[in-house]
Design an enzyme around this catalytic site. Structure first.
Site, PDB file in Angstrom:
ATOM      1  CG  HIS A  20     -31.602  -9.597 -45.003  1.00 58.19           C
ATOM      2  ND1 HIS A  20     -30.731  -8.406 -44.998  1.00 58.19           N
ATOM      3  CD2 HIS A  20     -31.745  -9.877 -43.919  1.00 58.19           C
ATOM      4  CE1 HIS A  20     -30.434  -8.192 -43.888  1.00 58.19           C
ATOM      5  NE2 HIS A  20     -30.817  -8.946 -43.044  1.00 58.19           N
ATOM      6  CD  GLU A  21     -34.654 -12.119 -42.817  1.00 59.68           C
ATOM      7  OE1 GLU A  21     -34.127 -13.048 -41.804  1.00 59.68           O
ATOM      8  OE2 GLU A  21     -34.588 -11.147 -42.457  1.00 59.68           O
ATOM      9  CG  HIS A  70     -29.679 -13.857 -40.916  1.00 59.12           C
ATOM     10  ND1 HIS A  70     -28.417 -13.275 -40.477  1.00 59.12           N
ATOM     11  CD2 HIS A  70     -30.583 -12.974 -41.358  1.00 59.12           C
ATOM     12  CE1 HIS A  70     -28.739 -12.045 -40.330  1.00 59.12           C
ATOM     13  NE2 HIS A  70     -29.865 -11.718 -40.855  1.00 59.12           N
ATOM     14  CB  CYS A  72     -29.494  -6.887 -40.432  1.00 59.32           C
ATOM     15  SG  CYS A  72     -29.488  -8.549 -39.924  1.00 59.32           S
ATOM     16  CG  LEU A  73     -34.387  -7.410 -36.467  1.00 55.11           C
ATOM     17  CD1 LEU A  73     -35.260  -8.238 -36.051  1.00 55.11           C
ATOM     18  CD2 LEU A  73     -34.857  -6.098 -35.766  1.00 55.11           C
ATOM     19  CD  GLN A 114     -31.846 -12.273 -37.892  1.00 52.78           C
ATOM     20  OE1 GLN A 114     -32.981 -12.566 -38.729  1.00 52.78           O
ATOM     21  NE2 GLN A 114     -31.601 -11.056 -37.719  1.00 52.78           N
ATOM     22  N   GLY A 119     -38.502  -9.706 -41.162  1.00 49.80           N
ATOM     23  CA  GLY A 119     -38.153 -11.148 -41.114  1.00 49.80           C
ATOM     24  C   GLY A 119     -37.209 -11.501 -40.203  1.00 49.80           C
TER      25      GLY A 119
END
Length: 184
Positions: free
Chosen positions: A141-142, A145, A99-100, A50, A45
């Protein structure tokens, strides 16, 4: 085009993202580039903040996890202007998340196992879904952001203190990753 991933400490990750409309310039290319960036970084995702874009846009392809989590088989979506309209808090589940934007950190995060989300698809048609299990987790989670939150915000104060050194390193660009990152 592969975008750099904005990491912990960059202010864009703490902004509440803005809604967009079908006239958003370059939207189709942006979505294509987000998919490319997500696949390049081995993510499942990616939310627009991000990659430095404070807009309500996220892409998810959780199909690779479909064998382990059947609800993810075929789960590939582009979410424009999503709003989680209901968190079914009767069942809270703790699972490991990464997470990235927080490379090298994985922690157990408690989240509702079921959510209802409204969003627009790539044609700006309104959709509504009730998601359960790991699909609900990935979307939450996404979605965080887009609300200026990171998964570490869901951790206990003690756990956050224990991660302080790692978080400081990430914010200084010290992260062992195979993708480009952007700090402050």
């Amino acid at each position: 085009m592969i975008y750099p991933i904005y990491v912990y400490g960059h202010p864009v990750l703490r902004k509440v993202a803005e809604e967009i409309d079908e006239d958003y310039e370059g939207l189709s290319d942006l979505i294509d580039n987000m998919w490319q960036t997500m696949y390049h970084t081995d993510g499942i995702g990616l939310a627009a903040p991000q990659i430095g874009k404070p807009i309500r846009l996220m892409v998810i392809d959780a199909d690779p996890m479909g064998e382990e989590f059947p609800e993810l088989a075929g789960f590939k979506r582009t979410y424009i202007n999503p709003i989680i309209t209901d968190f079914y808090e009767d069942e809270i589940v703790s699972e490991s998340e990464g997470c990235l934007s927080l490379p090298g950190i994985r922690e157990e995060v408690k989240r509702p196992s079921k959510v209802k989300i409204e969003y627009e698809d790539i044609n700006f048609e309104l959709k509504e879904e009730v998601l359960e299990g790991f699909a609900a987790r990935v979307v939450q989670h996404e979605y965080d952001h887009l609300e200026g939150k990171l998964f570490v915000d869901h951790l206990s104060p003690l756990k956050k203190r224990l991660l302080k050194g790692k978080l400081t390193s990430i914010s200084k660009g010290k992260a062992d990753v195979n993708y480009r990152i952007k700090t402050k």
